[in-house]
Design an enzyme around this catalytic site. Structure first.
Site, PDB file in Angstrom:
ATOM      1  CB  SER A 188      69.885  43.234 -17.756  1.00 25.58           C
ATOM      2  OG  SER A 188      69.316  44.175 -18.637  1.00 25.58           O
TER       3      SER A 188
ATOM      4  CB  THR B 211     115.646  44.908  -2.077  1.00 23.06           C
ATOM      5  OG1 THR B 211     116.869  44.509  -1.466  1.00 23.06           O
ATOM      6  CG2 THR B 211     115.764  46.362  -2.536  1.00 23.06           C
ATOM      7  CG  HIS B 212     115.593  40.409  -2.247  1.00 22.28           C
ATOM      8  ND1 HIS B 212     115.397  39.593  -3.338  1.00 22.28           N
ATOM      9  CD2 HIS B 212     116.480  41.360  -2.657  1.00 22.28           C
ATOM     10  CE1 HIS B 212     116.145  40.010  -4.355  1.00 22.28           C
ATOM     11  NE2 HIS B 212     116.807  41.086  -3.972  1.00 22.28           N
TER      12      HIS B 212
ATOM     13  CB  SER C 237      90.107  38.725  18.096  1.00 21.23           C
ATOM     14  OG  SER C 237      89.891  37.374  18.447  1.00 21.23           O
TER      15      SER C 237
ATOM     16  CE  LYS D  63      95.428  39.578  16.710  1.00 21.08           C
ATOM     17  NZ  LYS D  63      94.960  38.391  15.981  1.00 21.08           N
TER      18      LYS D  63
ATOM     19  CD  GLU E 293      94.104  41.132   7.714  1.00 25.49           C
ATOM     20  OE1 GLU E 293      94.839  40.172   7.936  1.00 25.49           O
ATOM     21  OE2 GLU E 293      93.176  41.459   8.473  1.00 25.49           O
TER      22      GLU E 293
ATOM     23  CE1 TYR F  50      74.089  43.952 -27.166  1.00 20.75           C
ATOM     24  CE2 TYR F  50      72.474  42.363 -27.949  1.00 20.75           C
ATOM     25  CZ  TYR F  50      73.059  43.077 -26.912  1.00 20.75           C
ATOM     26  OH  TYR F  50      72.606  42.903 -25.627  1.00 20.75           O
TER      27      TYR F  50
END
Ligand code: ARG
Length: 474
Positions: A31, A163-164, A285, A291, A298, A325
């Protein structure tokens, strides 16, 4: 650069075995690449342990002093890039012990007296989390400061509230940005709580059953700045709830960042046009030359999924383990570090993206009219004149209906004779209450969007960051 090499892959404790380990087996269990980041924490813990062993005369004082001195040099060598971590070591604990023994021979073999890697890892993770989470908390405060400094300039900037995803009532940009800040203050608090609950020193728990040697656990705890000792050796080497708690807090933080990013993505569309992200924090883009994409928002939204995945990995790893453990637990670090790195970088990027964005206040204001976002204010107007709210709601609804039927986009454009036909309580002053500015400034109660109320929020948020910044400096 020197590399402490472990040529036959055999750890310092391979005496029980006749056969040397299979190279594939070693590669599978190692590890070191993951836990190397805790090297300084591991050495710090070892120094405290070795000092205590000497003070208690469990090992000779001179040996303890030599171990401590050599460990400090090893720490410096690693920090200064003079010593590389051997990727063929099993884990960070065996690496440090091997280097030590390499440098000072048999005396180095005394370091692990009264200790197991099981209590050692429980200590290392706590030491690591303490410094790493404090750094992350500082990033949270910095992001709150950025949001607040934008908010301060926009206490009077009208913004439609939804709202919504339907226009509901006007608010201000400042009110909305403060609504992004408060969850972050709670994220900060959740991390502080997690840190408090992991503030227990586990060394002395040994592999599972403590130690028969007269270890001074309290001295180690004090040297390392822990408030208390873990109280049960089995529990101390068995639980990883401090990792679960940290990653839970990071997951909730990511939910918050992801939701803010969703709004940024929406707001940066032509359709909304409330925000323009800077070109440095946007992408183009490969096919559409025009673009300008909000990829960073995102990506943060997308990366939240990784942190939730890390939490699920940790929960799943732990749920069937008997005390104490089990080696499954070695896998915790991959999830813990990945969650941490993701959350940390997302906080930083979100901060930079917001700090460099510009806000299109005209678009926001224009979107506040039309859609009858002032209908509740008409109802409130009638309530102030003594009408029961439910009746007032009905009157305002009938005004909205009439506007829709006659193609009037905002009820403040409805001529007074037609307006007053809906109720005799409607006076000519009604128009004063229907502008978005009037709707916002009427909501002047604690927590409301009126500029005075938002100024209070801003002050409270500034107090929050100032007071917590001071605490971290102390
Ligand atoms: N690298 C191990 C971990 O992270 C340390 C403890 C190993 N203990 C053992 N008995 N194999 O969990």
């Amino acid at each position: 650069m020197s590399v402490a090499k472990n040529d036959n892959h055999a750890p310092l404790w391979s005496g029980r075995f006749k056969d040397s380990p299979d190279a594939d087996a070693v590669a599978f269990e190692t590890s070191i690449n993951v836990d190397a980041r805790m090297v300084q924490d591991d050495i710090r813990g070892s120094i405290a342990h070795a000092e205590m062993l000497g003070r208690r005369n469990i090992i000779p004082r001179e040996d303890s002093q030599l171990i401590v001195k050599t460990l400090s040099v090893i720490a410096d060598d690693i920090a200064g890039g003079r010593l590389e971590i051997d990727p063929s070591a099993e884990d960070i604990h065996s690496f440090v012990e091997a280097v030590l023994t390499d440098r000072i021979g048999d005396t180095g073999r005394k370091l692990h007296t009264g200790r197991s890697r099981n209590d050692q890892i429980a200590l290392d993770e706590r030491l690591y989390l303490r410094r790493a989470l404090e750094e992350l908390q500082a990033e949270i405060l910095s992001l709150i400061n950025t949001l607040v400094s934008v908010a301060e300039k926009h206490t009077g900037t009208l913004l439609p509230g939804y709202t919504h995803m339907q226009r509901a009532q006007p608010v201000t940009l400042a009110h909305h940005l403060c609504a992004w800040c408060w969850p972050l203050t709670r994220d900060y608090g959740r991390i502080a709580d997690a840190l408090k609950r992991m503030d227990f020193m586990p060394l002395g728990s040994g592999a599972l059953a403590g130690s028969g040697l007269p270890l001074d656990r309290q001295a180690v705890a004090s040297a390392l700045g822990f408030s208390a000792l873990t109280q049960n050796s089995l529990d101390a080497v068995s639980d990883r709830d401090y990792c679960l708690e940290a990653v839970s807090a990071l997951s909730i933080l990511m939910v918050h960042l992801s939701r803010c990013c969703e709004e940024i993505v929406l707001w940066s569309t032509e359709e909304f046009g409330f925000i323009s992200l800077s070109e440095s924090w946007s992408t183009g883009s490969s096919i559409m030359p025009q673009k300008k994409n909000p990829d960073f928002a995102e990506l943060i939204r997308g990366r939240s999924g990784r942190v939730f995945g890390d939490l699920i990995s940790l929960l799943t790893m732990m749920k069937g383990l008997p005390l104490s453990y089990d080696r499954d637990m070695q896998e915790d670090k991959q999830s813990l570090f990945s969650a941490y790195d993701t959350a940390f970088s997302c906080l930083k990027v979100f901060n930079r993206m917001i700090a460099s964005a510009s806000w299109n206040t005209g678009k926001m204001k224009a979107s506040c009219t039309g859609g009858h976002a002032n209908a509740t204010d008409l109802a409130d107007y009638l309530v102030r004149r003594g009408m029961p709210f439910r009746t007032a709601h009905g009157v305002a609804a009938s005004v909205v209906r009439e506007c829709i039927d006659s193609g009037i986009t905002d009820m403040s454009l409805l001529p007074f004779d037609r307006f007053s036909a809906h109720s005799e309580l409607i006076g000519e002053d009604v128009y004063e209450f229907l502008s978005p500015e009037a709707c916002v400034s009427a909501r002047n109660i604690p927590g409301g969007p009126a500029p005075e109320a938002v100024a209070e929020q801003i002050k409270a948020l500034k107090d929050f960051t100032a007071c917590n910044l001071k605490q971290t400096e102390m």
